[in-house]
Design a protein around this motif. Structure first.
Motif, PDB file in Angstrom:
ATOM      1  N   LEU A  26       0.832  -1.207   0.000  1.00  0.00           N
ATOM      2  CA  LEU A  26       0.000   0.000   0.000  1.00  0.00           C
ATOM      3  C   LEU A  26       0.867   1.257   0.000  1.00  0.00           C
ATOM      4  N   ILE A  27       1.878   1.270   0.857  1.00  0.00           N
ATOM      5  CA  ILE A  27       2.720   2.477   0.974  1.00  0.00           C
ATOM      6  C   ILE A  27       3.532   2.682  -0.304  1.00  0.00           C
ATOM      7  N   ARG A  28       4.004   1.596  -0.881  1.00  0.00           N
ATOM      8  CA  ARG A  28       4.755   1.723  -2.138  1.00  0.00           C
ATOM      9  C   ARG A  28       3.865   2.331  -3.233  1.00  0.00           C
ATOM     10  N   TRP A  29       2.601   1.904  -3.238  1.00  0.00           N
ATOM     11  CA  TRP A  29       1.628   2.418  -4.230  1.00  0.00           C
ATOM     12  C   TRP A  29       1.360   3.910  -3.987  1.00  0.00           C
ATOM     13  N   LEU A  30       1.109   4.262  -2.724  1.00  0.00           N
ATOM     14  CA  LEU A  30       0.799   5.665  -2.412  1.00  0.00           C
ATOM     15  C   LEU A  30       1.969   6.594  -2.739  1.00  0.00           C
ATOM     16  N   ARG A  31       3.188   6.080  -2.616  1.00  0.00           N
ATOM     17  CA  ARG A  31       4.380   6.917  -2.856  1.00  0.00           C
ATOM     18  C   ARG A  31       4.879   6.846  -4.294  1.00  0.00           C
ATOM     19  N   SER A  32       4.178   6.051  -5.132  1.00  0.00           N
ATOM     20  CA  SER A  32       4.708   5.769  -6.468  1.00  0.00           C
ATOM     21  C   SER A  32       4.565   6.946  -7.427  1.00  0.00           C
ATOM     22  N   GLY A  33       3.654   7.859  -7.114  1.00  0.00           N
ATOM     23  CA  GLY A  33       3.386   8.948  -8.056  1.00  0.00           C
ATOM     24  C   GLY A  33       2.404   8.512  -9.137  1.00  0.00           C
ATOM     25  N   GLY A  34       1.948   7.280  -9.061  1.00  0.00           N
ATOM     26  CA  GLY A  34       1.044   6.766 -10.087  1.00  0.00           C
ATOM     27  C   GLY A  34      -0.425   7.030  -9.789  1.00  0.00           C
ATOM     28  N   LEU A  35      -0.690   7.656  -8.642  1.00  0.00           N
ATOM     29  CA  LEU A  35      -2.081   7.930  -8.275  1.00  0.00           C
ATOM     30  C   LEU A  35      -2.343   9.429  -8.404  1.00  0.00           C
ATOM     31  N   ASP A  36      -2.982   9.800  -9.501  1.00  0.00           N
ATOM     32  CA  ASP A  36      -3.276  11.227  -9.705  1.00  0.00           C
ATOM     33  C   ASP A  36      -4.030  11.791  -8.512  1.00  0.00           C
ATOM     34  N   HIS A  37      -3.682  13.015  -8.135  1.00  0.00           N
ATOM     35  CA  HIS A  37      -4.371  13.800  -7.091  1.00  0.00           C
ATOM     36  C   HIS A  37      -4.121  13.280  -5.665  1.00  0.00           C
ATOM     37  N   ILE A  38      -3.280  12.273  -5.536  1.00  0.00           N
ATOM     38  CA  ILE A  38      -2.871  11.864  -4.187  1.00  0.00           C
ATOM     39  C   ILE A  38      -1.379  12.199  -4.101  1.00  0.00           C
ATOM     40  N   PRO A  39      -1.038  13.233  -3.320  1.00  0.00           N
ATOM     41  CA  PRO A  39       0.362  13.685  -3.329  1.00  0.00           C
ATOM     42  C   PRO A  39       1.311  12.539  -2.956  1.00  0.00           C
ATOM     43  N   LYS A  40       2.367  12.392  -3.766  1.00  0.00           N
ATOM     44  CA  LYS A  40       3.234  11.235  -3.518  1.00  0.00           C
ATOM     45  C   LYS A  40       4.103  11.405  -2.273  1.00  0.00           C
ATOM     46  N   ASP A  41       4.113  12.640  -1.715  1.00  0.00           N
ATOM     47  CA  ASP A  41       4.859  12.819  -0.460  1.00  0.00           C
ATOM     48  C   ASP A  41       3.933  12.776   0.770  1.00  0.00           C
ATOM     49  N   LEU A  42       2.682  12.372   0.542  1.00  0.00           N
ATOM     50  CA  LEU A  42       1.723  12.358   1.666  1.00  0.00           C
ATOM     51  C   LEU A  42       2.203  11.452   2.810  1.00  0.00           C
ATOM     52  N   VAL A  43       2.629  10.259   2.481  1.00  0.00           N
ATOM     53  CA  VAL A  43       3.075   9.325   3.528  1.00  0.00           C
ATOM     54  C   VAL A  43       4.261   9.922   4.283  1.00  0.00           C
ATOM     55  N   ASP A  44       5.210  10.465   3.522  1.00  0.00           N
ATOM     56  CA  ASP A  44       6.425  11.013   4.152  1.00  0.00           C
ATOM     57  C   ASP A  44       6.087  12.130   5.130  1.00  0.00           C
ATOM     58  N   ARG A  45       5.075  12.939   4.757  1.00  0.00           N
ATOM     59  CA  ARG A  45       4.696  14.063   5.622  1.00  0.00           C
ATOM     60  C   ARG A  45       3.902  13.611   6.839  1.00  0.00           C
ATOM     61  N   VAL A  46       2.979  12.681   6.611  1.00  0.00           N
ATOM     62  CA  VAL A  46       2.023  12.329   7.665  1.00  0.00           C
ATOM     63  C   VAL A  46       2.539  11.209   8.575  1.00  0.00           C
ATOM     64  N   ALA A  47       3.274  10.284   7.986  1.00  0.00           N
ATOM     65  CA  ALA A  47       3.644   9.088   8.771  1.00  0.00           C
ATOM     66  C   ALA A  47       5.033   8.595   8.362  1.00  0.00           C
ATOM     67  N   PRO A  48       6.080   9.383   8.696  1.00  0.00           N
ATOM     68  CA  PRO A  48       7.431   9.018   8.233  1.00  0.00           C
ATOM     69  C   PRO A  48       7.900   7.631   8.694  1.00  0.00           C
ATOM     70  N   MET A  49       7.358   7.167   9.811  1.00  0.00           N
ATOM     71  CA  MET A  49       7.769   5.816  10.248  1.00  0.00           C
ATOM     72  C   MET A  49       7.363   4.741   9.242  1.00  0.00           C
ATOM     73  N   LEU A  50       6.318   5.045   8.468  1.00  0.00           N
ATOM     74  CA  LEU A  50       5.884   4.057   7.467  1.00  0.00           C
ATOM     75  C   LEU A  50       6.862   3.989   6.291  1.00  0.00           C
ATOM     76  N   VAL A  51       7.587   5.101   6.078  1.00  0.00           N
ATOM     77  CA  VAL A  51       8.620   5.087   5.044  1.00  0.00           C
ATOM     78  C   VAL A  51       9.794   4.219   5.518  1.00  0.00           C
ATOM     79  N   GLN A  52      10.152   4.400   6.793  1.00  0.00           N
ATOM     80  CA  GLN A  52      11.220   3.549   7.346  1.00  0.00           C
ATOM     81  C   GLN A  52      10.800   2.079   7.319  1.00  0.00           C
ATOM     82  N   HIS A  53       9.517   1.851   7.614  1.00  0.00           N
ATOM     83  CA  HIS A  53       9.006   0.479   7.585  1.00  0.00           C
ATOM     84  C   HIS A  53       9.127  -0.088   6.164  1.00  0.00           C
TER      85      HIS A  53
END
Ligand SMILES: N[C@@H](CCC(=O)N[C@@H](CS)C(=O)NCC(=O)O)C(=O)O
Length: 207
Positions: A160-187
């Motif tokens: 899920l996180i890889r998909w959200l950060r992929s940039g492939g989802l129009d109108h969902i900012p690809k840095d959303l996870v990094d801003r809101v939940a950086p631990m999920l990026v480390q995960h």
């Protein structure tokens, strides 16, 4: 050991990928059936609930991604034996499924409606779920979602996180996870660097 065939679309992600990864990590042989887009309309009616993934176990076909994840998690040792840890694992997998389903409902919307729906989702449900995933991860020790070790919940969230950060989802900012939940990026980085996962994608790239 039962004869297994996992069937899903022909790409390295989505609802079928956690089970593929789990079976690879657990060194369990299975047939990796991949359906290409043009064959889907004809294949659809062969699936029990008109959707994939499905798993065939000794000739019997069963569906629902998280049910499949639990099943292969048990076969591979990637599902907690402890009931409480199993509940934590299930909660996270089903919450990830909620988000995939909500995004899925926007895919075929007309352009303006899609933009509105996705912007609302990003600011609303997705942001809220990301915060909660991070809180769950923290409560579970910070590295894995359950049992203080890799389970199918980690594989589900990884996708899920890889998909959200992929940039492939129009109108969902690809840095959303990094801003809101950086631990999920480390995960994500932790799971992506698991030796069996590194090996899997190396092999897929070469295929
Ligand atoms: N609840 C199901 C949802 C399955 C689902 O919607 N799968 C998508 C692919 S990720 C699908 O088959 N879509 C094609 C279609 O509905 O025609 C699960 O978790 O497996």
């Amino acid at each position: 050991m039962a004869k297994l065939k996992l069937t899903y679309f022909d790409f390295d992600g989505g609802r079928g990928e956690p089970a593929r990864l789990a079976l690879h990590i657990g060194d369990i042989a299975f047939e990796d059936q991949r359906i290409v887009g043009k064959d889907w309309p004809a294949f659809r009616d062969k699936t029990p609930f008109l959707a994939m993934p499905t798993i065939e176990v000794d000739g019997k076909v069963v569906s629902q991604s998280n049910s499949i994840n639990r099943y292969v998690g048990k076969l591979t040792g990637l599902y907690p034996k402890d009931d409480w840890q199993a509940l934590l694992c299930d909660e996270v997998m089903d919450a990830a499924e909620d988000i995939s389903a909500r995004i899925g409902q926007t895919i075929d919307l007309p352009a303006d409606a899609k933009r509105k729906a996705r912007e609302e989702l990003a600011a609303g449900h997705i942001a809220r779920y990301l915060e909660q995933f991070q809180a769950r991860l923290k409560a579970a020790g910070g590295e894995y979602f359950a049992d203080r070790r890799l389970t199918v919940a980690d594989l589900k969230v990884f996708m899920l996180i890889r998909w959200l950060r992929s940039g492939g989802l129009d109108h969902i900012p690809k840095d959303l996870v990094d801003r809101v939940a950086p631990m999920l990026v480390q995960h994500l980085e932790r799971i992506a660097s698991h030796p069996k996962i590194v090996e899997y994608y190396k092999h897929r790239k070469a295929a």
